[in-house]
Structures are given as C-alpha cells and as structure tokens.
Design an enzyme around this catalytic site. Structure first.
Site, PDB file in Angstrom:
ATOM      1  N   TYR A 110       8.585  -4.659  -2.927  1.00 56.45           N
ATOM      2  CA  TYR A 110       7.923  -4.455  -1.639  1.00 56.45           C
ATOM      3  C   TYR A 110       6.406  -4.371  -1.819  1.00 56.45           C
ATOM      4  O   TYR A 110       5.646  -4.979  -1.055  1.00 56.45           O
ATOM      5  CB  TYR A 110       8.435  -3.183  -0.965  1.00 56.45           C
ATOM      6  CG  TYR A 110       7.562  -2.779   0.198  1.00 56.45           C
ATOM      7  CD1 TYR A 110       7.602  -3.495   1.394  1.00 56.45           C
ATOM      8  CD2 TYR A 110       6.660  -1.720   0.083  1.00 56.45           C
ATOM      9  CE1 TYR A 110       6.774  -3.164   2.452  1.00 56.45           C
ATOM     10  CE2 TYR A 110       5.828  -1.383   1.145  1.00 56.45           C
ATOM     11  CZ  TYR A 110       5.886  -2.100   2.316  1.00 56.45           C
ATOM     12  OH  TYR A 110       5.056  -1.774   3.356  1.00 56.45           O
ATOM     13  N   PRO A 131      -4.895   0.373   3.655  1.00 58.81           N
ATOM     14  CA  PRO A 131      -3.638   0.918   4.191  1.00 58.81           C
ATOM     15  C   PRO A 131      -2.429   0.252   3.551  1.00 58.81           C
ATOM     16  O   PRO A 131      -2.394  -0.973   3.385  1.00 58.81           O
ATOM     17  CB  PRO A 131      -3.724   0.581   5.689  1.00 58.81           C
ATOM     18  CG  PRO A 131      -4.650  -0.594   5.764  1.00 58.81           C
ATOM     19  CD  PRO A 131      -5.633  -0.403   4.657  1.00 58.81           C
ATOM     20  N   SER A 150      -1.756   4.122   6.733  1.00 58.14           N
ATOM     21  CA  SER A 150      -1.041   3.015   7.360  1.00 58.14           C
ATOM     22  C   SER A 150      -0.247   3.459   8.575  1.00 58.14           C
ATOM     23  O   SER A 150       0.364   4.531   8.593  1.00 58.14           O
ATOM     24  CB  SER A 150      -0.093   2.374   6.343  1.00 58.14           C
ATOM     25  OG  SER A 150       0.739   1.421   6.962  1.00 58.14           O
ATOM     26  N   TYR A 209      -0.615  -0.502  14.019  1.00 55.74           N
ATOM     27  CA  TYR A 209       0.032  -1.711  14.508  1.00 55.74           C
ATOM     28  C   TYR A 209       0.344  -1.455  15.975  1.00 55.74           C
ATOM     29  O   TYR A 209       1.016  -0.479  16.315  1.00 55.74           O
ATOM     30  CB  TYR A 209       1.324  -1.986  13.739  1.00 55.74           C
ATOM     31  CG  TYR A 209       1.108  -2.353  12.294  1.00 55.74           C
ATOM     32  CD1 TYR A 209       0.494  -3.549  11.949  1.00 55.74           C
ATOM     33  CD2 TYR A 209       1.534  -1.509  11.279  1.00 55.74           C
ATOM     34  CE1 TYR A 209       0.302  -3.897  10.626  1.00 55.74           C
ATOM     35  CE2 TYR A 209       1.344  -1.846   9.944  1.00 55.74           C
ATOM     36  CZ  TYR A 209       0.727  -3.042   9.625  1.00 55.74           C
ATOM     37  OH  TYR A 209       0.537  -3.388   8.313  1.00 55.74           O
ATOM     38  N   THR A 224      -5.007  -3.696  12.736  1.00 53.37           N
ATOM     39  CA  THR A 224      -4.654  -4.864  11.933  1.00 53.37           C
ATOM     40  C   THR A 224      -4.169  -5.983  12.852  1.00 53.37           C
ATOM     41  O   THR A 224      -3.297  -5.775  13.695  1.00 53.37           O
ATOM     42  CB  THR A 224      -3.570  -4.502  10.903  1.00 53.37           C
ATOM     43  OG1 THR A 224      -4.131  -3.591   9.951  1.00 53.37           O
ATOM     44  CG2 THR A 224      -3.082  -5.732  10.157  1.00 53.37           C
ATOM     45  N   HIS A 233      -4.491  -9.828   4.261  1.00 52.83           N
ATOM     46  CA  HIS A 233      -3.375  -8.909   4.036  1.00 52.83           C
ATOM     47  C   HIS A 233      -2.870  -9.006   2.601  1.00 52.83           C
ATOM     48  O   HIS A 233      -1.677  -8.845   2.318  1.00 52.83           O
ATOM     49  CB  HIS A 233      -2.227  -9.215   5.011  1.00 52.83           C
ATOM     50  CG  HIS A 233      -1.550  -7.989   5.553  1.00 52.83           C
ATOM     51  ND1 HIS A 233      -1.571  -7.639   6.877  1.00 52.83           N
ATOM     52  CD2 HIS A 233      -0.816  -7.021   4.950  1.00 52.83           C
ATOM     53  CE1 HIS A 233      -0.886  -6.529   7.068  1.00 52.83           C
ATOM     54  NE2 HIS A 233      -0.408  -6.130   5.900  1.00 52.83           N
ATOM     55  N   ASP A 286     -11.109  -6.911   1.820  1.00 47.33           N
ATOM     56  CA  ASP A 286     -10.062  -6.533   0.875  1.00 47.33           C
ATOM     57  C   ASP A 286      -9.340  -7.788   0.420  1.00 47.33           C
ATOM     58  O   ASP A 286      -9.735  -8.905   0.765  1.00 47.33           O
ATOM     59  CB  ASP A 286      -9.098  -5.496   1.470  1.00 47.33           C
ATOM     60  CG  ASP A 286      -8.191  -6.039   2.576  1.00 47.33           C
ATOM     61  OD1 ASP A 286      -8.000  -7.276   2.679  1.00 47.33           O
ATOM     62  OD2 ASP A 286      -7.650  -5.229   3.350  1.00 47.33           O
ATOM     63  N   SER A 287      -8.324  -7.632  -0.403  1.00 45.71           N
ATOM     64  CA  SER A 287      -7.422  -8.686  -0.866  1.00 45.71           C
ATOM     65  C   SER A 287      -7.848  -9.260  -2.218  1.00 45.71           C
ATOM     66  O   SER A 287      -8.801 -10.049  -2.297  1.00 45.71           O
ATOM     67  CB  SER A 287      -7.284  -9.831   0.153  1.00 45.71           C
ATOM     68  OG  SER A 287      -6.797  -9.344   1.396  1.00 45.71           O
ATOM     69  N   GLY A 322      -5.768  -2.234  -2.403  1.00 41.34           N
ATOM     70  CA  GLY A 322      -4.468  -1.726  -1.990  1.00 41.34           C
ATOM     71  C   GLY A 322      -3.479  -1.539  -3.114  1.00 41.34           C
ATOM     72  O   GLY A 322      -3.315  -0.445  -3.636  1.00 41.34           O
TER      73      GLY A 322
END
Length: 424
Positions: free
Chosen positions: A40, A93, A122, A144, A170, A293, A323-324, A346
C-alpha cells in the site's frame, strides 16, 4: 519505563543505527511490514512510469558549485506562509497510518513539530483529526472533498473546529486509481479478512505485536475517521467497499465555495498545469503544491520537478511547494534552486514511522537535514536565499557528448522551447 518498553526502545535504536539515508528505510520497512501493507505504501499506478519519471527528473539538472566560500556556518532556516521553519522540508499526507505504524499520524506530527517543519495530516487517516488539531501551526490538514455542498461545508467546519489553520485540498483523485497492483499484493480498502492476510500478519510478529495488536488493545479497531464530518468504515470489513468515485463531480465552483467559507490558509495540492495554477491564484488560494501524488494516480503523469517552472510562471507571487520522488538533499536543493518554497516527502517518512516510531521519523529528518546542510556547503552557500538557477546546469539531450549549459543563462526548460531564465 517498563522492561518491555526499554526492550522495544533498545531494539529500535539498534535498527535505526543501520539506516543511513532515506533509501535504507524502504528496505527495512519491506522486511518489517506485512506484504500487503508495505505494498500500500510503495504502490505506484499501473506500470510505474510516473513513479520512475519523478526520480529521473532530477537527472535533468546538474549542480554547479562555487568554491572558496566560507561555509563554516550554514543555516537552512526558511519562512513559509509566514511561519519560521528550521528546514525547507515537510512531511506529505499519507493515509491509513495506523495500519503501518502505531499512532502514525501522532508520531509524524510530533517529530515534525520537534524538528521545526510542517506535517500534513491525511484525510484518510485512521486517527481523528481532533487528536492533532490545535497543536500548532506546523500541523496542517489535507481533505478529500465529499459530494455535495452541505457535506463539504460540514467537513470544513469540522476541520476549523478541530483547530487547524491550514487546509490542503488534494485535487488529483476524481476517481479511484487502478487497483491491479494492490490486488496482486492482497490489499484492499477496507481490508477484507482472509487466510492469506492472516498469515501475512502472523509472519511479521514485530508489526503484529507493536502496531496492530497494540492499536486494538488501546484504541480498538481503526476506522476511517476524517473523510467526512462523521466516522467512516472500519479498516477491516468483509463487505464494505470504500472508493472515491463520487468525487468526480467536483469543480472550480466548489473550490470558490470553500474559499469563501474557510478563514485560514488554503493550499491546493496536485497542480501540474500552468492554467490551473493561474486559476487557483485568481481564486485567492494561499499556496500550491506541485504533485503527481508520488506516481500513485495517473500513470505517465508529468513529474512535478519538470512541471515546476511553468507553475511558477503562472502562480505569480503565490508560494509554490512540491512533492513526489524526493529522497536526497541534492533533490531538495534542485527544486529550491528552480524556485520551490518547500519540499514535502511522503513514503520514506511512512517507512521511518513503521520501523522506528517517532524516533524513526526524527532519525529520517535528521539524515535529510544533515544532507541539505552538507550539500549547501559543497555548493558554496550558507543560506537558502543565496541559492538560485545559476547553481543549476540543465543537461541537454546530448548527454553522451557531455554537453550542459547553465540553467540561468541559456538552458531550455525540459520539454518546452522557453528559456529557463524567462521563467520567474
């Protein structure tokens, strides 16, 4: 401290002593976590092209150091949205934290606050937002958005009542991402009990005792706590299917509705197109986070580092974060040299929380800040405001000929015909 607590502390200390950079945390977490739960965290969409592009983008630029500079004193302090930060880092998050670390959101927030950097909680947390709200400006909340104005208003009212002053929305989850990789690993949301999943947990006794059973005994079965104004489904359920497909209706009018009602700082996350950045600026948001993401949503999406110059040009005076894919101090400094205000990381912090709790997250932060400090000195700067595009060389497509040009003078922005120095 009890004997068991002392033993756990000693075990964590020994485990962390072997971890020397953010990559090491992933290998340690792979051994420690059940396969489905590790999958995950590590998951990327479909064939992993966006995930790989995030890492490859750092090779678009070389660093150009200056020499014979007194670097006996180096400070990486910075200011973001009016707040002093000890480093240009933040914790991105990450959902379902209570599955991969005991009280994950709490230990992430506590470690970030102690280090003087922001952490974003998150909306898919398994811990109630009220647990972290009101604990200072360094903890932000990411939402969300549910369907319907009434539900949206109820959610943002709850976030405000919880004590958060920075709300992150997001935007890249209008529908659920392709779940094929997670299905192969035995993961679903919620998790569906099975013999395979049971063996996955039993074969990882450290996680089973220190995270899952500890959570059950002290806090009960984790539930989705924050997607809406009330409690959601339990994390283990044989029948419930949780998805986000009803978010596809959301539009810019909904964002304007939130801007009118949210009194604090409003940050939009997952902006990759300059036109969206310009529209967000006109809407009155306070900052942007350029993100795909972590490659978890749309496979083949543009890497945030490559999107950053165009977003900066469209965003004007808005702070633009990113980010990423960030794993090294040099990655962070390349983004800052292009104009990013802060870099969020993250997965590595999720791995750190899994293998070491708050001590693990603190160790990961220390490793990154040490890298940034060292790399600043090697670049010949002592403050972040000395860092600019003249410290970058945009590497051309003729890499086999060893050609490169300074990004601040005549290099081209990747995948465009615009000179980099024409971007603010």
């Amino acid at each position: 401290m009890s004997l068991s607590a002392r033993a756990r502390h000693a075990l964590v200390r020994r485990r962390l002593a072997r971890l020397h950079n953010l990559h090491d945390f992933e290998a340690a977490a792979r051994r420690y976590l059940p396969r489905a739960i590790f999958a995950y965290i590590a998951n990327s969409a479909e064939d992993g092209r966006a995930f790989q592009a995030n890492r490859d983008a750092f090779d678009d630029y070389g660093l150009v150091p200056r020499v014979l500079v007194d670097v006996s004193r180096v400070s990486q302090e910075t200011t973001l949205l009016g707040q002093q930060m000890a480093s240009p880092l933040g914790i991105a998050p990450m959902g379902l934290g209570a599955l991969w670390a005991y009280r994950a959101d709490v230990v992430l927030a506590d470690a970030a606050r102690a280090a003087g950097i922001p952490m974003i909680m998150s909306g898919s947390s398994l811990i109630r937002m009220e647990t972290l709200g009101g604990q200072g400006e360094s903890t932000w909340f990411q939402a969300y958005l549910p369907a319907g104005r009434e539900a949206i208003e109820a959610l943002i009212s709850r976030v405000q009542a919880a004590g958060f002053t920075t709300l992150v929305i997001t935007l890249d989850t209008p529908v659920a991402t392709n779940p094929d990789n997670l299905r192969r690993a035995g993961f679903s949301s919620p998790l569906k009990p099975s013999l395979g999943l049971a063996w996955d947990g039993l074969s990882h006794p450290g996680w089973l005792c220190d995270t899952f059973l500890r959570t059950l005994m002290r806090h009960g079965m984790p539930h989705f706590e924050n997607n809406y104004a009330s409690r959601g489904a339990p994390i283990f359920s044989p029948h419930v299917n949780r998805d986000i497909s009803d978010r596809g209706h959301l539009n810019w009018d909904d964002l304007a509705f939130i801007r009118e009602r949210w009194p604090g700082r409003l940050v939009l996350k997952s902006v990759l197109h300059p036109a969206d950045a310009a529209r967000a600026r006109a809407l009155g948001v306070d900052a942007l986070i350029v993100s795909n993401h972590g490659g978890r949503q749309l496979d083949g999406a543009l890497s945030p580092l490559r999107a950053l110059p165009g977003i900066l040009a469209a965003a004007g005076d808005l702070p633009v974060m990113i980010d990423s894919g960030f794993r090294r101090g040099t990655d962070v400094l390349k983004a800052l040299a292009l104009g990013a205000a802060c870099v969020f990381i993250g997965r590595p912090f999720a791995y750190a929380a899994a293998v070491g709790g708050e001590a693990g997250v603190a160790h990961a932060i220390d490793l990154m800040t040490a890298e940034i400090r060292r790399d600043m000195a090697l670049l010949g700067i002592t403050r972040l405001d000395q860092l600019g595009r003249d410290h970058l060389a945009a590497l051309t497509m003729l890499g086999e000929r060893g050609l490169a040009q300074p990004a601040a003078t005549c290099a081209r922005e990747p995948h465009t015909d615009r000179p980099l120095h024409d971007q603010p």
